[in-house]
Design a protein around this motif. Sequence first.
Motif, short mmCIF file in Angstrom:
data_model
loop_
_atom_site.label_atom_id
_atom_site.label_comp_id
_atom_site.label_asym_id
_atom_site.label_seq_id
_atom_site.Cartn_x
_atom_site.Cartn_y
_atom_site.Cartn_z
N SER A 153 23.64 74.14 55.56
CA SER A 153 22.47 73.50 56.60
C SER A 153 22.11 74.41 57.62
O SER A 153 21.07 74.29 58.12
CB SER A 153 23.36 72.33 57.19
OG SER A 153 24.24 72.65 58.00
N GLU A 154 22.95 75.66 57.80
CA GLU A 154 22.53 76.88 58.85
C GLU A 154 21.67 77.69 58.07
O GLU A 154 20.73 78.29 58.50
CB GLU A 154 23.93 77.27 59.39
CG GLU A 154 24.71 76.27 60.11
CD GLU A 154 26.20 76.91 60.58
OE1 GLU A 154 26.62 76.39 61.51
OE2 GLU A 154 26.72 77.82 59.78
N LYS A 157 17.83 76.82 57.74
CA LYS A 157 17.50 77.04 58.90
C LYS A 157 16.66 78.51 59.38
O LYS A 157 16.04 78.67 60.39
CB LYS A 157 18.21 76.25 60.26
CG LYS A 157 18.45 75.01 60.12
CD LYS A 157 19.30 74.46 61.30
CE LYS A 157 19.72 73.14 60.95
NZ LYS A 157 20.34 72.72 62.37
N ASN A 159 15.21 81.53 59.84
CA ASN A 159 13.63 82.35 59.80
C ASN A 159 13.90 83.86 59.52
O ASN A 159 14.80 84.44 59.84
CB ASN A 159 13.09 82.14 61.01
CG ASN A 159 12.78 80.57 61.01
OD1 ASN A 159 12.50 79.68 60.17
ND2 ASN A 159 12.24 80.24 62.31
N CYS A 172 22.52 82.64 63.75
CA CYS A 172 22.54 81.63 62.82
C CYS A 172 22.62 80.46 64.20
O CYS A 172 23.43 80.42 65.14
CB CYS A 172 23.88 81.68 62.16
SG CYS A 172 24.39 79.93 61.55
N CYS A 173 22.11 79.20 63.71
CA CYS A 173 21.76 78.04 64.65
C CYS A 173 22.81 77.09 63.99
O CYS A 173 22.29 76.46 63.03
CB CYS A 173 20.52 77.60 64.88
SG CYS A 173 20.59 76.46 66.32
N ASN A 177 22.76 72.97 68.23
CA ASN A 177 22.03 74.21 68.77
C ASN A 177 22.86 75.25 69.12
O ASN A 177 22.39 76.25 69.97
CB ASN A 177 20.87 73.79 69.50
CG ASN A 177 19.96 72.90 69.08
OD1 ASN A 177 19.51 73.11 67.78
ND2 ASN A 177 19.52 72.19 69.85
N PRO A 211 9.96 80.64 57.31
CA PRO A 211 11.42 80.52 56.73
C PRO A 211 11.95 81.64 55.93
O PRO A 211 11.10 82.26 55.12
CB PRO A 211 11.34 79.17 55.76
CG PRO A 211 10.06 78.38 56.37
CD PRO A 211 9.27 79.66 56.92
N ARG A 220 10.09 75.80 52.97
CA ARG A 220 11.45 76.01 53.34
C ARG A 220 12.60 75.32 52.27
O ARG A 220 12.18 74.15 51.85
CB ARG A 220 11.80 75.55 54.72
CG ARG A 220 13.29 75.90 55.36
CD ARG A 220 13.76 75.23 56.41
NE ARG A 220 12.71 75.80 57.69
CZ ARG A 220 12.82 76.52 58.16
NH1 ARG A 220 13.86 77.79 58.14
NH2 ARG A 220 11.96 77.12 59.14
N ARG A 223 18.09 71.27 51.55
CA ARG A 223 19.82 71.23 51.32
C ARG A 223 20.09 70.83 49.83
O ARG A 223 20.83 71.67 49.08
CB ARG A 223 20.38 70.38 52.06
CG ARG A 223 21.90 70.32 51.88
CD ARG A 223 22.68 69.24 52.77
NE ARG A 223 24.06 69.14 52.68
CZ ARG A 223 25.12 70.23 53.05
NH1 ARG A 223 24.54 70.99 53.88
NH2 ARG A 223 26.20 70.03 52.83
#
Length: 305
Positions: A153-154, A157, A159, A172-173, A177, A211, A220, A223
Motif C-alpha cells: 500500500s505504501e 503511493k 511518486n 515513504c508515506c 500520513n 506515480p 498508478r 494493490r
Amino acid sequence: MSELKKSLDNFLLQLADERGLSENTIDAYRGDLSQYLEFVERSNCRQWCDVTNVMVMNYLYSLKDRGLAPATLARKAAAVRGLHRYLLRSGQTDNDPAYTLNHLTKASEKFPPAVLSLDQMEQLLSAPDQTSRTGKRDHAMLEVLYATGMRVSECIKLNREHVNLEMEFVRCCGSRNHERVLPLNGQSVQALREYIGDRDQDPAKEAPDRPLFLNRLNKRLSRQGVWKILKYYAVQAGIKDQFSPETIRQSLTAHLFANGAPIEFVDELMGRAPHASALRFPRSRRQPLKKIYMAYHPRAKKENE
C-alpha cells in the motif's frame, strides 16, 4: 544425550518447578518440542544458537502444510516461543529466532505470511525479464520492496519525486500520513535507474507528482495489480510456499534479525511502533539508519564485503 536435548529437558524441568504446570501439560510441551527438536537436528543444527528466524518459520509452515488445525499450530508456536525465551534468559543463546512468533499465541490469530530463504528471495528478484519495459518496472518494484520492507500500500503511493537516486533514499508515506525516509541499496538504485530511464528519456521533465510505478495505461498501479504481479513472479521463481503481499516484508524482517540487526532498527525501517527497548535510549545515542542498514541488510551487506 545431545546438548540440544539436554537444554530442552532443562526447560521442561523449569516449567514443572517454577510454574507448577500439571504432568499432562508438561507431556504436551514435551511432545511438541520433541517434534521441533527433530526438525532442528535434521537442519544440521548442533547448538541452539545455530537456529535462525527462517528455520523457525519453515518449521511452522511444514506443520501447516500437514493440515494441522489453527489451535494446534498456535499451541506448537507457543511452545517453541517459550523454549527460545528460556534459552535467551539462561544465556544459552544471544538472540531469539522465534521473536516473530509473538503474535501467534492465540488460535484466532491469522497465520503470518511465509518467510523466503535468501536463495528464494534472489530467485524472486531475478524472475522478471529485464529486457522489456514491463519487466524493468517489475524488477525495480521488487527491488524496492525488498530494499525497504515497505508495505504494498505504501509502494503504490510512491511518486517520482519521492525517490532520490543520487542520495539513494526514498520517502515513504505510511499509515496516518506518517512519512519516513528509507535507504536504498545499490541494486535497487540500479533497477530504478533502468526503469525510469526506459520509461522516459528525460526523467527530470516528468511531473513531480507522477506515480512511480505505472500500469499499461500509464496510471498508478493498484494493490490488486501489484498482488497479481508478485504472485506471477513467485510462480516463475518456483516458490511453492504460501505467498502473499506481506511475504517480502516478512522475509526481510527475518533476514535482518538473522544478521543480528537491533530490534529498534527493524521497527524503524518497517514503520512499526517502537519496541520498548528502543525507547530507553535517545536518538543521538543510536547510529544513523543508513549506517545500520548497510551493516545488516543482506544486499547492502554484500555490497560492502
